[in-house]
Scaffold this motif. Structure first.
Motif, PDB file in Angstrom:
ATOM      1  N   ASN A 131     -12.600   0.267 -23.611  1.00 20.83           N
ATOM      2  CA  ASN A 131     -12.388   0.596 -25.017  1.00 20.83           C
ATOM      3  C   ASN A 131     -12.884   2.001 -25.332  1.00 20.83           C
ATOM      4  O   ASN A 131     -13.444   2.696 -24.477  1.00 20.83           O
ATOM      5  CB  ASN A 131     -13.005  -0.466 -25.943  1.00 20.83           C
ATOM      6  CG  ASN A 131     -14.526  -0.439 -25.972  1.00 20.83           C
ATOM      7  OD1 ASN A 131     -15.182   0.525 -25.554  1.00 20.83           O
ATOM      8  ND2 ASN A 131     -15.120  -1.505 -26.475  1.00 20.83           N
ATOM      9  N   LYS A 132     -12.708   2.434 -26.571  1.00 22.83           N
ATOM     10  CA  LYS A 132     -13.054   3.802 -26.975  1.00 22.83           C
ATOM     11  C   LYS A 132     -14.545   4.070 -26.930  1.00 22.83           C
ATOM     12  O   LYS A 132     -14.974   5.220 -26.874  1.00 22.83           O
ATOM     13  CB  LYS A 132     -12.480   4.119 -28.358  1.00 22.83           C
ATOM     14  CG  LYS A 132     -13.018   3.252 -29.477  1.00 22.83           C
ATOM     15  CD  LYS A 132     -12.356   3.590 -30.799  1.00 22.83           C
ATOM     16  CE  LYS A 132     -12.771   2.689 -31.917  1.00 22.83           C
ATOM     17  NZ  LYS A 132     -14.179   2.662 -32.206  1.00 22.83           N
ATOM     18  N   ASP A 133     -15.355   3.035 -26.931  1.00 24.38           N
ATOM     19  CA  ASP A 133     -16.812   3.201 -26.866  1.00 24.38           C
ATOM     20  C   ASP A 133     -17.320   3.259 -25.431  1.00 24.38           C
ATOM     21  O   ASP A 133     -18.531   3.350 -25.201  1.00 24.38           O
ATOM     22  CB  ASP A 133     -17.509   2.054 -27.609  1.00 24.38           C
ATOM     23  CG  ASP A 133     -17.166   2.055 -29.093  1.00 24.38           C
ATOM     24  OD1 ASP A 133     -17.039   3.153 -29.682  1.00 24.38           O
ATOM     25  OD2 ASP A 133     -17.008   0.958 -29.657  1.00 24.38           O
ATOM     26  N   GLY A 134     -16.429   3.184 -24.457  1.00 23.30           N
ATOM     27  CA  GLY A 134     -16.826   3.274 -23.056  1.00 23.30           C
ATOM     28  C   GLY A 134     -17.225   1.956 -22.441  1.00 23.30           C
ATOM     29  O   GLY A 134     -17.842   1.924 -21.373  1.00 23.30           O
ATOM     30  N   LEU A 135     -16.866   0.838 -23.084  1.00 17.79           N
ATOM     31  CA  LEU A 135     -17.151  -0.481 -22.541  1.00 17.79           C
ATOM     32  C   LEU A 135     -15.982  -0.931 -21.673  1.00 17.79           C
ATOM     33  O   LEU A 135     -14.858  -1.060 -22.153  1.00 17.79           O
ATOM     34  CB  LEU A 135     -17.372  -1.506 -23.658  1.00 17.79           C
ATOM     35  CG  LEU A 135     -17.460  -2.978 -23.215  1.00 17.79           C
ATOM     36  CD1 LEU A 135     -18.697  -3.222 -22.360  1.00 17.79           C
ATOM     37  CD2 LEU A 135     -17.445  -3.895 -24.424  1.00 17.79           C
ATOM     38  N   ALA A 136     -16.267  -1.163 -20.390  1.00 13.84           N
ATOM     39  CA  ALA A 136     -15.257  -1.698 -19.478  1.00 13.84           C
ATOM     40  C   ALA A 136     -15.463  -3.203 -19.387  1.00 13.84           C
ATOM     41  O   ALA A 136     -16.591  -3.664 -19.201  1.00 13.84           O
ATOM     42  CB  ALA A 136     -15.393  -1.066 -18.100  1.00 13.84           C
ATOM     43  N   GLU A 137     -14.385  -3.953 -19.544  1.00 14.90           N
ATOM     44  CA  GLU A 137     -14.439  -5.401 -19.361  1.00 14.90           C
ATOM     45  C   GLU A 137     -13.627  -5.742 -18.119  1.00 14.90           C
ATOM     46  O   GLU A 137     -12.451  -5.413 -18.028  1.00 14.90           O
ATOM     47  CB  GLU A 137     -13.890  -6.139 -20.578  1.00 14.90           C
ATOM     48  CG  GLU A 137     -14.798  -6.015 -21.783  1.00 14.90           C
ATOM     49  CD  GLU A 137     -14.386  -6.898 -22.943  1.00 14.90           C
ATOM     50  OE1 GLU A 137     -15.281  -7.393 -23.641  1.00 14.90           O
ATOM     51  OE2 GLU A 137     -13.162  -7.096 -23.148  1.00 14.90           O
ATOM     52  N   VAL A 138     -14.306  -6.389 -17.160  1.00 13.50           N
ATOM     53  CA  VAL A 138     -13.679  -6.761 -15.902  1.00 13.50           C
ATOM     54  C   VAL A 138     -13.514  -8.274 -15.909  1.00 13.50           C
ATOM     55  O   VAL A 138     -14.490  -9.006 -16.025  1.00 13.50           O
ATOM     56  CB  VAL A 138     -14.547  -6.338 -14.701  1.00 13.50           C
ATOM     57  CG1 VAL A 138     -13.810  -6.595 -13.397  1.00 13.50           C
ATOM     58  CG2 VAL A 138     -14.933  -4.886 -14.809  1.00 13.50           C
TER      59      VAL A 138
END
Length: 194
Positions: A121-128
């Motif tokens: 997302n735009k906040d730099g959170l990667a969801e795997v």
């Protein structure tokens, strides 16, 4: 008799026009084919070659991480990732799923695990998002859990825009892998095991 002559004259004119039209059409096809250099031995135009595939291979180089044999640190491994069909985050995790080459450490992601997706997302959170094999077939203790989470987290945080990683299994947030690490909050880069 005059009518027969008129009918024959009209028929003759139409025949000449028809033959001239067909000849002109054939000449136009030959000229078009010759302009493209595509006339074969029997003067038939060949179909044009298909345009090159727009999804030509696009590659990027990056570093992925695998645990060393002793489970004390992560070993950096260089990979060239094909991002013509997957985004770079998905390609990076797929490289981890393929495992290390000789001398690059050991495979840590449980065999048979399927990647269901990676989003950032735009906040730099990667969801795997993995399938439940990720948890069911994990057999490591606290060290294995740290190495597995670190391998994925440190690989994804190599991308400057990725700040944290959240783990999902079948679309649901993972609280812990085997009870040793709290995964309820996103994980930051694990610099201490590099």
């Amino acid at each position: 008799m005059k009518q027969i002559k008129t009918v024959l004259a009209v028929f003759l004119v139409l025949s000449v026009v028809l033959v001239a039209g067909c000849s002109s059409n054939t000449d136009n096809k030959e000229q078009a084919g010759q302009q493209n250099g595509q006339i074969t031995a029997n003067d038939q135009a060949k179909p044009e070659k298909a345009a090159p595939d727009k999804k030509a291979a696009k590659n990027i180089k990056m570093t992925v991480y695998f645990p060393d044999e002793n489970g004390q640190k992560l070993i950096a491994a260089e990979r060239t990732l094909d991002i013509s069909t997957d985004d770079k985050y998905t390609a990076a995790i797929k490289a981890l799923l393929q495992g290390p080459k000789k001398g690059e450490g050991i495979a840590i992601i449980p065999a048979g695990t399927k990647l269901l997706g990676v989003t950032v997302n735009k906040d730099g959170l990667a969801e795997v998002n993995f399938d439940n094999t990720f948890v069911k077939k994990f057999s490591g203790g606290s060290t294995g859990e740290i190495m597995l989470v670190g391998s994925i987290t440190d690989t994804l945080t190599n991308f400057s825009e990725v700040k944290t990683v959240r783990f999902l299994v079948d679309g649901k947030p993972l609280e812990t892998l085997s009870g040793h690490l709290d995964l309820t909050t996103p994980v930051t880069r694990m610099q201490n095991i590099l």
